[in-house]
Design a protein around this motif. Structure first.
Motif, short mmCIF file in Angstrom:
data_model
loop_
_atom_site.label_atom_id
_atom_site.label_comp_id
_atom_site.label_asym_id
_atom_site.label_seq_id
_atom_site.Cartn_x
_atom_site.Cartn_y
_atom_site.Cartn_z
N PRO A 269 -6.10 3.41 1.18
CA PRO A 269 -7.27 3.42 -0.01
C PRO A 269 -6.55 4.53 -1.39
O PRO A 269 -5.28 5.23 -0.36
N GLY A 270 -6.93 4.48 -1.96
CA GLY A 270 -6.33 5.17 -3.22
C GLY A 270 -5.15 4.33 -3.24
O GLY A 270 -4.76 4.13 -4.76
N THR A 271 -4.65 3.23 -3.49
CA THR A 271 -3.71 2.23 -3.27
C THR A 271 -3.82 0.88 -3.51
O THR A 271 -4.88 0.12 -2.81
N ALA A 272 -3.23 0.08 -3.73
CA ALA A 272 -3.28 -1.38 -3.89
C ALA A 272 -2.47 -2.04 -2.27
O ALA A 272 -2.55 -3.33 -2.20
N LYS A 273 -2.25 -0.90 -1.88
CA LYS A 273 -0.48 -1.81 -0.42
C LYS A 273 -1.87 -2.14 0.69
O LYS A 273 -2.52 -1.67 1.03
N THR A 274 -1.28 -3.62 1.24
CA THR A 274 -1.86 -3.77 2.57
C THR A 274 -0.64 -3.20 3.42
O THR A 274 -0.06 -2.40 3.54
N ASN A 275 -1.23 -4.22 4.73
CA ASN A 275 0.02 -3.66 5.54
C ASN A 275 0.94 -4.61 5.79
O ASN A 275 1.86 -3.22 6.76
N VAL A 276 1.42 -5.39 4.62
CA VAL A 276 2.68 -5.76 4.61
C VAL A 276 2.96 -5.20 3.27
O VAL A 276 2.94 -5.07 2.47
N GLU A 277 4.34 -4.36 3.46
CA GLU A 277 4.58 -4.53 2.49
C GLU A 277 5.31 -5.42 1.38
O GLU A 277 5.72 -6.12 2.07
N GLY A 278 5.31 -5.32 0.06
CA GLY A 278 5.04 -6.10 -1.10
C GLY A 278 4.46 -6.93 -1.79
O GLY A 278 4.09 -8.20 -2.11
N VAL A 279 3.31 -7.00 -0.39
CA VAL A 279 1.76 -7.26 -1.01
C VAL A 279 0.43 -6.82 -0.92
O VAL A 279 0.83 -5.87 -0.03
N PHE A 280 0.38 -7.17 -2.07
CA PHE A 280 -0.64 -6.36 -3.09
C PHE A 280 -1.80 -7.03 -3.05
O PHE A 280 -2.57 -7.85 -2.61
N VAL A 281 -3.22 -6.17 -3.04
CA VAL A 281 -4.37 -6.99 -3.12
C VAL A 281 -5.32 -6.51 -4.74
O VAL A 281 -4.81 -5.20 -4.25
N SER A 282 -5.26 -6.68 -4.60
CA SER A 282 -7.23 -6.70 -6.33
C SER A 282 -8.76 -7.22 -5.81
O SER A 282 -7.97 -7.94 -5.43
N GLY A 283 -9.51 -6.67 -6.38
CA GLY A 283 -10.72 -7.41 -5.95
C GLY A 283 -10.94 -7.39 -5.65
O GLY A 283 -11.09 -6.79 -4.17
N ASP A 284 -12.58 -8.24 -5.48
CA ASP A 284 -13.36 -8.40 -4.64
C ASP A 284 -12.71 -8.64 -3.01
O ASP A 284 -13.15 -8.79 -2.18
#
Ligand code: NDP
Length: 325
Positions: A269-284
């Motif tokens: 929450p409050g970030t674009a971080k996923t459970n994998v370091e270096g992998v981010f998520v944005s949008g729908d």
């Protein structure tokens, strides 16, 4: 498989407002982003007509035009925008491996997933015909409802989205007919009660769509079937809204990323971080609540900033650029 492996600092997957915004920020931060457009370059907005609620376009802009502008803005700062779609990933190590069109292999320090979600449609020929013509079929009441001001519309679905969108439309339209295929709502009790208590929403239970009617250019009504009595009748309407759910485009990531029960990627929450370091998520791909171009763009920005900070923490020679903030 290709024997030349490309190495990238930042790969962006998807070309909607989230992907292009991430690209603008990543390019300006010297991350040399490469963006793969996916199977629907420009994303969901390319299926809408006029976009009137994206700040900055005071006279509105068409969805396809807006996406071209976003692409050009991302390219202006050096984003490498490419055709192609990601068919496989391997996020099991620090080097994130991604395959394009099952052939090209890329090793990435950071990956920004902006693959979006796809609205589900009924799949009727008549529905698809008027959707493609831009003649009165929509899967987004907040985007398109305004075009039906003081008109009569039909909406299909019985979940929270349908309830919310029917209520939204009821404030603009003279009459909203809601088609519910079973004898009850799926929506939460409070949302169902809200539509039931709205005088200009007419709810038809056990009712399914047989055909979207039109004059060849625009929608003029809907023929519906009562699946209890087998009776059909026609409802006059200029708009046909489909609110039967969305499917996030996340299947290829499910082996590595934590998804919720409907397939949306879970971010910290409050970030674009996923459970994998270096992998981010944005949008729908991570948002089943807001689903707007402007919120997608906002999270695209967050993803690029999080990726930049991740790179800086990993590699002391990579400096976080501060000029953009
Ligand atoms: P849902 O999957 O919850 O609901 C889909 C609805 O569409 C169901 O009522 C389903 O009918 C109906 N449907 C599916 N296929 C057809 C079809 N072919 N013909 C007619 N009707 C069909 O999707 P939502 O988008 O509504 O919600 C997704 C998630 O997001 C849910 O968890 C929801 O709670 C959440 N949400 C929360 C909101 C909020 O809290 N403000 C707002 C919007 C969504 P049936 O019931 O018969 O299966």
């Amino acid at each position: 498989m290709s024997d030349t492996i490309e190495k990238l600092k930042c790969l962006i997957i998807g070309s909607g407002p989230a992907g292009y915004t991430a690209a603008i920020y990543a390019a300006r931060a010297n991350m040399a982003p490469v963006l793969y457009q996916g199977t629907q370059p420009g994303g969901q907005l390319t299926t809408t007509n006029e976009v009137e609620n994206f700040p900055g376009y005071k006279n509105g802009i068409t969805g396809p035009e807006m996406m071209i502008e976003l692409q050009e803005q991302a390219q202006r700062f050096g984003t490498d925008v490419r055709d192609g779609w990601v068919t496989k990933v391997d996020f099991s190590s620090n080097v994130h491996k991604v395959w394009i069109n099952d052939t090209k292999e890329i090793h990435c320090d950071t990956v920004i997933i902006s693959t979006g979600a796809s609205a589900k449609y009924l799949g009727l020929e008549s529905e698809q015909k008027y959707l493609k013509l831009g003649g009165g079929v929509s899967a987004c009441a907040v985007c398109d409802g305004f075009f039906y001001k003081n008109q009569e519309v039909v909406i299909v679905g019985a979940g929270d989205s349908a309830a919310e969108e029917a209520h939204y439309l009821s404030k603009l339209c003279t009459k909203v007919t809601m088609l519910v295929r079973r004898d009850e709502f799926r929506a939460s009790k409070i949302m169902a009660a809200r539509v039931q208590n709205t005088p200009n929403i007419d709810i038809l239970f056990n009712t399914q769509t047989e055909e979207v009617l039109g004059d060849g250019q625009v929608v003029t009504g809907v023929r519906v079937l009562n699946n209890k009595t087998n009776e059909t009748h026609e409802i006059a309407a200029t708009g046909f809204f489909v609110a039967i759910g969305h499917k996030p485009n996340t299947d290829i990531f499910k082996e590595y990323l934590t998804l919720d029960e409907t397939g949306y990627i879970i971010n910290t929450p409050g970030t674009a971080k996923t459970n994998v370091e270096g992998v981010f998520v944005s949008g729908d791909a991570a948002d089943h609540v807001y689903r707007q171009a402007i919120t997608a763009a906002g999270t695209g920005c967050m993803a690029a900033l999080d990726a930049e900070r991740y790179l800086a923490a990993k590699d002391s020679t990579f400096e976080v650029s501060t000029a953009q903030y």
